[in-house]
Motif scaffolding. Structure first.
Motif, PDB file in Angstrom:
ATOM      1  N   TRP A 386    -111.643 106.568 -18.558  1.00  0.00           N
ATOM      2  CA  TRP A 386    -110.591 105.991 -19.399  1.00  0.00           C
ATOM      3  C   TRP A 386    -109.853 107.080 -20.171  1.00  0.00           C
ATOM      4  O   TRP A 386    -110.476 108.049 -20.665  1.00  0.00           O
ATOM      5  N   ASP A 387    -108.558 106.946 -20.295  1.00  0.00           N
ATOM      6  CA  ASP A 387    -107.785 107.907 -21.083  1.00  0.00           C
ATOM      7  C   ASP A 387    -107.818 107.507 -22.555  1.00  0.00           C
ATOM      8  O   ASP A 387    -108.479 106.526 -22.935  1.00  0.00           O
ATOM      9  N   ASP A 388    -107.113 108.251 -23.397  1.00  0.00           N
ATOM     10  CA  ASP A 388    -107.171 108.019 -24.844  1.00  0.00           C
ATOM     11  C   ASP A 388    -106.607 106.658 -25.249  1.00  0.00           C
ATOM     12  O   ASP A 388    -106.895 106.152 -26.335  1.00  0.00           O
ATOM     13  N   GLU A 389    -105.776 106.058 -24.391  1.00  0.00           N
ATOM     14  CA  GLU A 389    -105.199 104.745 -24.703  1.00  0.00           C
ATOM     15  C   GLU A 389    -106.026 103.602 -24.102  1.00  0.00           C
ATOM     16  O   GLU A 389    -105.646 102.431 -24.194  1.00  0.00           O
ATOM     17  N   GLY A 390    -107.136 103.956 -23.447  1.00  0.00           N
ATOM     18  CA  GLY A 390    -107.981 102.926 -22.867  1.00  0.00           C
ATOM     19  C   GLY A 390    -107.586 102.506 -21.478  1.00  0.00           C
ATOM     20  O   GLY A 390    -108.097 101.506 -20.948  1.00  0.00           O
ATOM     21  N   ASN A 391    -106.680 103.254 -20.839  1.00  0.00           N
ATOM     22  CA  ASN A 391    -106.277 102.943 -19.471  1.00  0.00           C
ATOM     23  C   ASN A 391    -107.216 103.617 -18.480  1.00  0.00           C
ATOM     24  O   ASN A 391    -107.695 104.728 -18.706  1.00  0.00           O
ATOM     25  N   ILE A 392    -107.444 102.946 -17.360  1.00  0.00           N
ATOM     26  CA  ILE A 392    -108.336 103.493 -16.339  1.00  0.00           C
ATOM     27  C   ILE A 392    -107.625 104.569 -15.542  1.00  0.00           C
ATOM     28  O   ILE A 392    -106.485 104.400 -15.107  1.00  0.00           O
ATOM     29  N   ARG A 393    -108.316 105.690 -15.369  1.00  0.00           N
ATOM     30  CA  ARG A 393    -107.788 106.768 -14.529  1.00  0.00           C
ATOM     31  C   ARG A 393    -108.240 106.558 -13.090  1.00  0.00           C
ATOM     32  O   ARG A 393    -109.365 106.132 -12.836  1.00  0.00           O
ATOM     33  N   TRP A 394    -107.365 106.940 -12.161  1.00  0.00           N
ATOM     34  CA  TRP A 394    -107.673 106.801 -10.737  1.00  0.00           C
ATOM     35  C   TRP A 394    -107.345 108.098 -10.013  1.00  0.00           C
ATOM     36  O   TRP A 394    -106.518 108.892 -10.459  1.00  0.00           O
ATOM     37  N   GLU A 397    -105.617 111.826 -10.924  1.00  0.00           N
ATOM     38  CA  GLU A 397    -105.638 111.864 -12.389  1.00  0.00           C
ATOM     39  C   GLU A 397    -107.073 111.925 -12.903  1.00  0.00           C
ATOM     40  O   GLU A 397    -107.391 112.692 -13.825  1.00  0.00           O
TER      41      GLU A 397
END
Length: 551
Positions: A386-394, A397
């Motif tokens: 997860w990135d700093d905004e809570g989005n899943i990385r794929w 990335e």
């Protein structure tokens, strides 16, 4: 005529293993019954998927599970362990949970044996003094150092317990150079630190090899034999008789004595063992479960439970953990190279607040252990999902995030150990409607922790955070929780002088069943503010001496 053993021991962990070893060494005819298999060093590997993700040394929850009842808003909420992948298994193999410990070996302090007398009553907690004193157990702490093997260096500090020996028998384990940063910071803060004693061999000894510094200790069995499990230190080298894959489901008794232990083998066939003396050491939860399931006309509420005390006053280790991250970008090349030295330990502990004052009140505090994050790669990679905004990385990335962080950071963790106060609301019973693969009612664990536990844990965690900040760590976290650890369980068969409020006498013999002893952590009325294993070993050697004299 069937064989009658001198002693039948149920369970082979620190408690059962020590009793079986000591009595067999003394010439008695002893058999230990262990539900799990017998593995040896050559069977073990650092298989992270197998050990940490799939828990291959614990029972399959479809076959064996627990019911967990958590007090929420004044009433218990029932959780089926199968549905929530929640259990209190700690490894079902010869040697039990002692195979998977990190081996932090701290003794209890004299005041741990008299919590009620020294610190007074706490509303809502069933705090009581032990029926023995530190002085009764001290010779056995010393014996464990020698027989099981403890590495370290004794350093004088405010809460150093009295010792009959001047130092540990084994030299300290090799340490990471970053411990010097910790030492400098603690000196500047005026904090007393010690090298953490470990039940891990720093030198070859008898049939056991020394540590080879893999940094895979906690949760992993040891493939060198250096870790002081009861299997590696006691049972395996001395050829103690252990019947494996033997699940004991009933203790047959008359009004005063156990006659036989009934067990299922790996094929589900029932057998029985007869003995003069029975020693129960199946872990607190499972020991209580076995007693509660062993009902008969003499003990309609469970064996040794006519006073209604079996399963009561279950305790865990209170506290929690935290961490701080050191980054390559913030360190010199030399310092980062020091930090990432592979394998060697960060063995530091602080017991300066084992007792402290707040306002005008005297509090029992605890222990803070500092250790490097385990070498497991999976948790370190998962942190980058997860990135700093809570989005899943794929994809690429995620790959970039892994490449940026994993090889360029190292975490220093801390663990806080303080007393989990016994309460009426935390106990073990059995659930007659929930049964395991053998058709035996499973343990039903009720959890209602005392708020005092969190107050003390947070006080200690704040001190640990101060150290990490001064060392230059970033992204510091702290998690003091009321959630109980599955690997630090005690109580349920507390010992004491009053049969109305305890299950066992001062020698861990049942008040109600004259040939039954309990040698796992069940006997503990309070847990102290350290991991339990050393105390379990020491008390089990003490109980073995009592049984030897009896026999």
């Amino acid at each position: 005529m069937s064989k009658i053993y001198d002693v039948c021991v149920i369970g082979s962990g620190a408690g059962g293993g020590a009793v079986a070893y000591e009595l067999a060494k003394s010439g008695f005819d002893v058999v230990a019954l262990e539900k799990g298999k017998w593995y040896k060093e050559e069977d073990f590997s650092k298989d992270e998927l197998g050990v940490c993700r799939r828990e291959i040394y614990s029972p399959n929850l479809k076959d064996e599970y627990h019911i967990i009842n958590v007090k929420e808003d004044g009433k218990y909420v029932r959780y089926d362990g199968r549905e929530y992948s929640w259990s209190f298994w700690n490894g079902c193999i010869v040697g039990g949970a002692s195979n998977f410990m990190s081996g932090y070996f701290h003794r209890l302090k004299p005041n741990d044996f008299k919590l009620r007398s020294v610190y007074g009553k706490i509303e809502g907690a069933n705090v009581t003094d032990w029926p023995i004193r530190y002085e009764d157990l001290e010779p056995y702490y010393a014996k464990v150092e020698q027989v099981v093997g403890v590495s370290g260096k004794v350093k004088k500090h405010t809460f150093l317990e009295p010792r009959s020996t001047s130092d540990f028998p084994m030299l300290p384990l090799a340490e990471n150079g970053a411990t010097r940063w910790f030492d400098v910071v603690c000196d500047a803060l005026g904090y007393e630190y010690i090298q953490t004693p470990r039940a891990i061999l720093s030198q070859d000894r008898e049939k056991r090899s020394s540590c080879y510094y893999s940094n895979f200790c906690g949760s992993y069995p040891c493939s060198s034999g250096a870790k002081g499990s009861s299997r590696a230190a006691l049972l395996q080298p001395h050829n103690v008789k252990v019947k494996t894959e033997a699940f004991v489901y009933n203790l047959e008794s008359d009004a005063k004595r156990i006659k036989a232990a009934h067990y299922y083998d790996r094929n589900g066939l029932s057998h029985k063992i007869e003995a003069k003396v029975f020693v129960l050491a199946a872990t607190p939860i499972e020991s209580c479960r076995l007693l509660l399931n062993s009902k008969n006309v003499h003990f309609p509420n469970g064996l040794a439970n006519n006073a209604g005390q079996v399963g009561k006053n279950l305790i865990f280790s209170a506290g929690g953990s935290g961490s701080g991250t050191f980054k390559r970008s913030k360190l010199s090349k030399e310092n980062f190279a020091t930090l990432i030295q592979p394998g060697v330990f960060f063995n530091r502990s602080i017991q300066q607040w084992y007792e402290y004052e707040k306002g005008e009140k005297r509090y029992k505090g605890g222990t803070i252990d500092f250790l490097f994050e385990h070498a497991n790669i999976i948790p370190r990679v998962k942190r980058q999902i997860w990135d700093d905004e809570g989005n899943i990385r794929w994809g690429r990335e995620l790959q970039k995030a892994i490449e940026a962080h994993v090889p360029n950071e190292r975490r220093l963790n801390f663990e806080v150990f303080n007393d989990w106060l016994p309460t009426d609301g935390t106990f073990v019973s059995i659930d007659e409607k929930a049964k395991d693969k053998w058709g035996i009612p499973v343990a039903s664990i009720h959890l209602d922790p005392h708020p005092h536990d969190l107050d003390v844990g947070e006080f200690l965690a704040d001190k640990a955070v101060d150290v990490l900040k001064r060392m230059g760590a970033e992204d510091i976290t702290s998690d003091i929780s009321a959630s109980p650890p599955q690997n630090l369980v005690a109580g349920g068969c507390r010992f004491g002088s009053d049969p109305k409020s305890s299950v066992l006498d001062r020698n861990c013999r049942s008040h109600e069943v004259e040939n039954l002893y309990v040698a796992d952590a069940s006997f503990m009325p309070t847990g102290g503010s350290v991991p339990y294993t050393w105390t379990i070993y020491a008390n089990a050697f003490r109980v073995a001496d009592v049984i030897k004299e009896r026999l």
